[in-house]
Design an enzyme around this catalytic site. Sequence first.
Site, PDB file in Angstrom:
ATOM      1  N   SER A 140       0.842  -1.211   0.000  1.00  0.00           N
ATOM      2  CA  SER A 140       0.000   0.000   0.000  1.00  0.00           C
ATOM      3  C   SER A 140       0.874   1.257   0.000  1.00  0.00           C
ATOM      4  O   SER A 140       0.516   2.269  -0.601  1.00  0.00           O
ATOM      5  CB  SER A 140      -0.982  -0.004   1.170  1.00  0.00           C
ATOM      6  OG  SER A 140      -0.311   0.165   2.395  1.00  0.00           O
ATOM      7  N   ARG A 158      12.918  -7.954   5.604  1.00  0.00           N
ATOM      8  CA  ARG A 158      14.218  -8.606   5.702  1.00  0.00           C
ATOM      9  C   ARG A 158      15.203  -7.650   6.357  1.00  0.00           C
ATOM     10  O   ARG A 158      15.181  -6.444   6.082  1.00  0.00           O
ATOM     11  CB  ARG A 158      14.778  -8.962   4.310  1.00  0.00           C
ATOM     12  CG  ARG A 158      13.941  -9.909   3.513  1.00  0.00           C
ATOM     13  CD  ARG A 158      13.921 -11.302   4.087  1.00  0.00           C
ATOM     14  NE  ARG A 158      15.241 -11.888   4.246  1.00  0.00           N
ATOM     15  CZ  ARG A 158      15.480 -12.937   5.042  1.00  0.00           C
ATOM     16  NH1 ARG A 158      14.515 -13.474   5.760  1.00  0.00           N
ATOM     17  NH2 ARG A 158      16.703 -13.447   5.129  1.00  0.00           N
ATOM     18  N   LEU A 164      18.817  -6.210   6.486  1.00  0.00           N
ATOM     19  CA  LEU A 164      19.866  -6.089   5.477  1.00  0.00           C
ATOM     20  C   LEU A 164      21.244  -6.262   6.107  1.00  0.00           C
ATOM     21  O   LEU A 164      21.493  -5.788   7.217  1.00  0.00           O
ATOM     22  CB  LEU A 164      19.759  -4.720   4.796  1.00  0.00           C
ATOM     23  CG  LEU A 164      18.465  -4.527   3.996  1.00  0.00           C
ATOM     24  CD1 LEU A 164      18.254  -3.057   3.657  1.00  0.00           C
ATOM     25  CD2 LEU A 164      18.467  -5.385   2.739  1.00  0.00           C
ATOM     26  N   HIS A 174       8.780   2.774   9.530  1.00  0.00           N
ATOM     27  CA  HIS A 174       8.507   1.835  10.619  1.00  0.00           C
ATOM     28  C   HIS A 174       7.261   2.299  11.366  1.00  0.00           C
ATOM     29  O   HIS A 174       7.154   3.477  11.742  1.00  0.00           O
ATOM     30  CB  HIS A 174       9.707   1.788  11.572  1.00  0.00           C
ATOM     31  CG  HIS A 174       9.476   0.876  12.736  1.00  0.00           C
ATOM     32  ND1 HIS A 174       9.513  -0.496  12.609  1.00  0.00           N
ATOM     33  CD2 HIS A 174       9.144   1.127  14.024  1.00  0.00           C
ATOM     34  CE1 HIS A 174       9.238  -1.043  13.782  1.00  0.00           C
ATOM     35  NE2 HIS A 174       9.010  -0.082  14.662  1.00  0.00           N
ATOM     36  N   GLU A 218      21.967  -0.714  12.318  1.00  0.00           N
ATOM     37  CA  GLU A 218      21.134  -0.985  13.488  1.00  0.00           C
ATOM     38  C   GLU A 218      19.665  -1.106  13.078  1.00  0.00           C
ATOM     39  O   GLU A 218      19.125  -0.203  12.430  1.00  0.00           O
ATOM     40  CB  GLU A 218      21.294   0.174  14.479  1.00  0.00           C
ATOM     41  CG  GLU A 218      20.727  -0.114  15.841  1.00  0.00           C
ATOM     42  CD  GLU A 218      20.671   1.160  16.701  1.00  0.00           C
ATOM     43  OE1 GLU A 218      19.870   1.186  17.636  1.00  0.00           O
ATOM     44  OE2 GLU A 218      21.407   2.117  16.383  1.00  0.00           O
ATOM     45  N   LEU A 219      19.009  -2.186  13.431  1.00  0.00           N
ATOM     46  CA  LEU A 219      17.627  -2.436  13.021  1.00  0.00           C
ATOM     47  C   LEU A 219      16.700  -1.328  13.540  1.00  0.00           C
ATOM     48  O   LEU A 219      16.673  -1.058  14.745  1.00  0.00           O
ATOM     49  CB  LEU A 219      17.162  -3.798  13.557  1.00  0.00           C
ATOM     50  CG  LEU A 219      15.726  -4.192  13.193  1.00  0.00           C
ATOM     51  CD1 LEU A 219      15.576  -4.391  11.691  1.00  0.00           C
ATOM     52  CD2 LEU A 219      15.300  -5.441  13.950  1.00  0.00           C
TER      53      LEU A 219
HETATM   54  C1  GRF Z   1       3.876  -0.613   6.839  1.00  0.00           C
HETATM   55  O1  GRF Z   1       2.994  -0.419   7.904  1.00  0.00           O
HETATM   56  C2  GRF Z   1       5.266  -0.259   7.260  1.00  0.00           C
HETATM   57  O2  GRF Z   1       5.326   0.628   8.324  1.00  0.00           O
HETATM   58  C3  GRF Z   1       5.858  -1.556   7.687  1.00  0.00           C
HETATM   59  O3  GRF Z   1       5.245  -2.522   6.874  1.00  0.00           O
HETATM   60  C4  GRF Z   1       3.987  -2.063   6.427  1.00  0.00           C
HETATM   61  C5  GRF Z   1       3.915  -2.248   4.951  1.00  0.00           C
HETATM   62  O4  GRF Z   1       2.637  -2.118   4.430  1.00  0.00           O
HETATM   63  N1  GRF Z   1       7.288  -1.493   7.569  1.00  0.00           N
HETATM   64  P1  GRF Z   1       2.395  -2.091   2.864  1.00  0.00           P
HETATM   65  O5  GRF Z   1       2.963  -3.370   2.285  1.00  0.00           O
HETATM   66  O6  GRF Z   1       3.065  -0.874   2.308  1.00  0.00           O
HETATM   67  O7  GRF Z   1       0.910  -2.055   2.706  1.00  0.00           O
END
Ligand code: GRF
Length: 217
Positions: free
Chosen positions: A17, A95, A97, A113, A147-148
Site C-alpha cells: 500500500s 528482511r 539487510l 517503521h 542498526e535495526l
Molecule cells: C507498513 O505499515 C510499514 O510501516 C511496515 O510494513 C507495512 C507495509 O505495508 N514497515 P504495505 O505493504 O506498504 O501495505
Amino acid sequence: MSKDRIRAAILISGSGSNLQSFIDRVERGELDLEIAVVISNREGAFGLQRADAAGIPGITIVHNQFANREDFDAAVAAELVAYSVDLIILAGFMRILSTRFVHQFAGRIVNIHPALLPAYPGLDTHQRVLDAGDQWHGSTVHFVTEELDGGPLIMQGRLKVRPGESATDLAARVQAIEHQIYPECAALLAAGRLHFENDAAYLDGTRLERPLVRDYP
Ligand code: GRF
C-alpha cells in the site's frame, strides 16, 4: 521528465500500500522521481501486481533460495546496480539487510517503521502501544544503518490513540499516515534537500536534531 530525475527502487514483501502511494503521486505528477524497479522477496506479493499495473518492472528474489543473508543481499544489490538506482525505499520489506549491503548503498536507503522510533522497534508495534497505554502512536521514516530500525530519523506522523481502539483500527490509521509522510520524505530526497552524512540526517544543509513531525490527531 527532467533529465536529473532520481531513480528509486521500492522493496516490498507484501501488500504494497505504501508502494501504491508512491505510484499514485508519481502518476499525478506530484512526486518527481522514477520508480525504476520494484523488488519483492516474496513470490506473489500483491505489491508486484500494483507494480505491473503501473508498468513498473517487478522482480522477485526469494530469500530462502539463497544459502545465507549475504548471498540474497548480493542478488538484490546486483539488480539495484543493473537498474542504476539512486535511492532504495524499503516499504514493508521484511528482511534485515546485511552490513555489506548497507555500506554499499550508504545514505541511500530509507525505511518506514510503524511506531514513533526510538520507541517500539521490531514487530507488533500497534499491540505493544495499546498494551502500554500510550496516548500517541504513529510512524517514522528514517535512514537505514546497520542498526535495526535505528538509523537517523527523518519524519514522524503522529496520531492520538482512541479509547478502546483495536490494534487493527490503529494499524489502518497509522498506514493512512504513512501514505502521506513517506512520499513527502521521498520528495525531499528527490529534490536534493534531504541527505545523510556522518550518521545524521540533514535538511537544507542543517542537521536534524529531531525528526520533522506531522500531527494527525
Ligand atoms: C507498513 O505499515 C510499514 O510501516 C511496515 O510494513 C507495512 C507495509 O505495508 N514497515 P504495505 O505493504 O506498504 O501495505
